[in-house]
Design an enzyme around this catalytic site. Structure first.
Site, short mmCIF file in Angstrom:
data_model
loop_
_atom_site.label_atom_id
_atom_site.label_comp_id
_atom_site.label_asym_id
_atom_site.label_seq_id
_atom_site.Cartn_x
_atom_site.Cartn_y
_atom_site.Cartn_z
NE ARG A 9 6.36 23.71 -61.06
CZ ARG A 9 5.28 23.13 -60.58
NH1 ARG A 9 4.11 23.73 -60.63
NH2 ARG A 9 5.34 21.92 -60.03
CG HIS A 26 25.69 49.90 -58.16
ND1 HIS A 26 26.75 50.73 -57.85
CD2 HIS A 26 26.01 49.34 -59.36
CE1 HIS A 26 27.65 50.69 -58.82
NE2 HIS A 26 27.22 49.84 -59.74
CD GLU A 59 -5.03 35.09 -58.17
OE1 GLU A 59 -5.68 34.12 -58.67
OE2 GLU A 59 -4.29 34.95 -57.17
O1 F6P Z 1 -0.79 29.11 -58.05
C1 F6P Z 1 -0.65 27.86 -58.59
C2 F6P Z 1 -0.88 27.75 -60.06
O2 F6P Z 1 -1.65 26.63 -60.27
C3 F6P Z 1 0.40 27.68 -60.86
O3 F6P Z 1 0.97 26.42 -60.84
C4 F6P Z 1 -0.08 28.09 -62.20
O4 F6P Z 1 0.98 28.41 -63.04
C5 F6P Z 1 -0.96 29.27 -61.84
O5 F6P Z 1 -1.57 28.86 -60.62
C6 F6P Z 1 -1.97 29.67 -62.85
O6 F6P Z 1 -2.89 28.66 -63.12
P1 F6P Z 1 -3.84 28.70 -64.39
O7 F6P Z 1 -3.00 28.71 -65.60
O8 F6P Z 1 -4.67 27.48 -64.28
O9 F6P Z 1 -4.67 29.96 -64.30
#
Ligand code: F6P
Length: 527
Positions: free
Chosen positions: A248, A364, A195
């Site tokens: 996280r 609400h 992503e």
């Molecule tokens: O979806 C899992 C994960 O590894 C999360 O633990 C992490 O925060 C996120 O993807 C983003 O990962 P990165 O910082 O390596 O792009």
């Protein structure tokens, strides 16, 4: 141990929380805990001394103190990945040595912090108007949550957060940004997340399409310095962190750069200091006075013992609008596991489903179910004594009144007799009875309230660290590894394999009937 606690729970079935207050006038003082100017009130639950002592014994037996000390001292407690867990080092502003494999990590941590501060100062004084943080999960939720939470302290460039691979996210964001004065932060611990890398490339193409050179417009926040270099970001624009910072748990270091640019280095340090104060408290306070420990035990009483599968986080603080989402990742990615450290199936339920929305909006929308639905949902309220808008004090008073009113209503409920009184005079006979029944509230629904003076950077730091440690304590008691996330991998692998089937480059014949049906629909309807 869960069986003993379940026996205690069975013996208390039907016992009213409001009756506990009548029996013990000092109950609120006994079942609450303070750190600095923050107070956690957990007296509106069914806990009593015997249950409390049993829960504390569970924490002792599970070795919470030893595991906590091991975490802070750099031991490799993330056993499935062979890593230390040291997000606490990122807020160790005093620089007290912390060793991993015999080497003090603090000089590097402090040097990176100083580099971040000089970049933040540079950007704040450079005419950059917009900063776009491109990241997902831990590389998005924390900074976005904190940026919104600290709006009264934001006096730098506007920040935007792009996370979703859905092109709508970046397209809508870029419409708001002038190409000549926008800085992009590519935030990815691994620098491989599909992503983030897709969005980062789209951002680079967007700049180029507008005749703006990407040079100097990208900063990388990553543990994978090599990949960042391959992507073309020079070393001086890369802010690294080690594999002992989980995604996280990462906003205290480089992943927090967008927040630092927005609020300035001084307020960012205050945020770190707030977290560090909670770390010190967690390390030193005896368990009955230890806020993260008590919050964890109350949560486990509700989830693992009483079987309430979900937990609502309800900040009466509009700027904490993304806090429930942040806690969702923190709690559910950390403690949503099915096996214990040794690989055996868990003997009890893993962590709860966490969800929520700011009050009063939630009132609400979904509070109907919380008050009168058939399932009990323990609620975690949060509210500040002061708002940031002195001219709007009457708003804040209403906000507090609503927060307290909800927890009181959940506890007290309304009896059938009281409900009859509400409709007497409007209805008669059987119709009065029917109408009254709809107005009954069972009550006896547990909640906790975290109250603090004002949502300033230090308080935000303390709140987040409180929840981090709470999740840690729960994980130790469950004997799971709260610091890996294998559960996110399978879906990623299958998505990668499906890519060519979606584009039509590969046949989907090997797939199940449902997937084939959906792909056929896509192929027929793609324009
Ligand atoms: O979806 C899992 C994960 O590894 C999360 O633990 C992490 O925060 C996120 O993807 C983003 O990962 P990165 O910082 O390596 O792009």
């Amino acid at each position: 141990m869960w069986n003993d606690l379940k026996t205690l729970a069975a013996a208390r079935e039907g016992r009213r929380i409001d009756a506990l207050f009548a029996e013990d006038p000092a109950r609120a003082a006994t079942f609450s805990v303070s750190v600095g100017d923050m107070l956690l009130d957990y007296s509106k639950t069914q806990l009593d001394d015997e249950v409390m002592n049993a829960l504390l014994a569970v924490a002792e037996e599970a070795g919470v103190a030893g595991r906590r000390d091991a975490m802070f001292s750099g031991a490799k407690i993330n056993e499935t990945e062979g890593r230390a867990v040291l997000h606490t080092a990122l807020r160790n502003l005093s620089g007290t040595p912390v060793e991993v494999d015999g080497e003090d990590v603090m000089p590097d941590v402090l040097e990176t912090l100083a580099r971040m501060e000089s970049l933040a100062d540079e950007v704040r004084g450079s005419g950059i108007t917009d900063v776009v943080n491109i990241g997902i999960g831990g590389s998005d939720l924390g900074p976005k949550m904190a940026y919104l939470a600290l709006q009264p302290y934001c006096d730098g460039p506007r920040c935007h957060f792009v996370s979703n691979v859905d092109g709508a996210d970046i397209a809508d964001t870029l419409k708001l940004c002038p190409a000549e004065t926008t800085l992009f932060i590519v935030a990815s611990k691994t620098f491989t997340t599909i992503e983030t890398m897709t969005n980062a490339k789209t951002a680079r193409d967007w700049l180029q399409a507008r005749g703006v050179s990407p040079e100097g417009r990208f900063v990388a926040l990553s543990s994978n310095q090599e990949k960042a270099a391959e992507w073309g970001i020079p070393a001086e624009r890369v802010f690294g962190f080690e594999d002992w910072v989980g995604g996280r748990y990462s906003m205290w270091g480089p992943i927090g750069l967008s927040v630092m640019i927005a609020v300035g280095p001084e307020d960012f340090r205050a945020f770190l200091r707030g977290a560090q104060a909670m770390d010190d408290h967690f390390l030193t306070a005896p368990f009955p006075d230890n806020m993260p420990v008590m919050l964890a035990l109350v949560g486990m009483w509700h989830n693992q013992v009483l079987g309430h599968a979900t937990r609502a986080v309800l900040p009466y603080d509009n700027r904490l609008t993304r806090l429930p989402a942040y806690f969702q990742q923190l709690e559910m990615e950390s403690n949503g596991k099915g096996v214990s450290m040794d690989g055996a199936a868990l003997a009890c339920d893993s962590g709860p489903v966490v969800w929520g929305e700011p009050g009063t909006n939630g009132q609400h929308a979904f509070y109907q179910l919380i008050h009168q639905g058939t399932r009990v949902i323990p609620c975690e309220f949060m509210v500040a004594a002061q708002g940031h808008e002195p001219d709007l004090r009457h708003h804040h008073e209403l906000l507090i009144a609503n927060c307290l009113g909800q927890s009181e209503a959940l506890m007290r409920g309304r009896t059938l007799d009281e409900a009859r009184g509400k409709v007497a005079g409007k209805f008669e006979g059987a119709e009065l009875e029917r109408q009254a029944r709809h107005r009954v509230f069972p009550g006896n629904r547990p909640s906790t309230t975290l109250i603090y003076r004002k949502l300033d950077p230090a308080t935000l730091g303390s709140i987040v660290a409180l929840y981090e440690h709470r999740v840690f304590v729960e994980g130790v008691i469950l004997n799971i590894n709260s610091f890996d996330q294998w559960g996110v991998e399978l879906g990623k692998e299958l998505a990668t394999a499906l890519g060519p089937m979606v584009s039509g480059a590969e046949s989907a014949d090997s797939k199940d009937g449902s997937t084939r049906l959906l792909l056929t629909y896509v192929h027929k309807n793609v324009s």
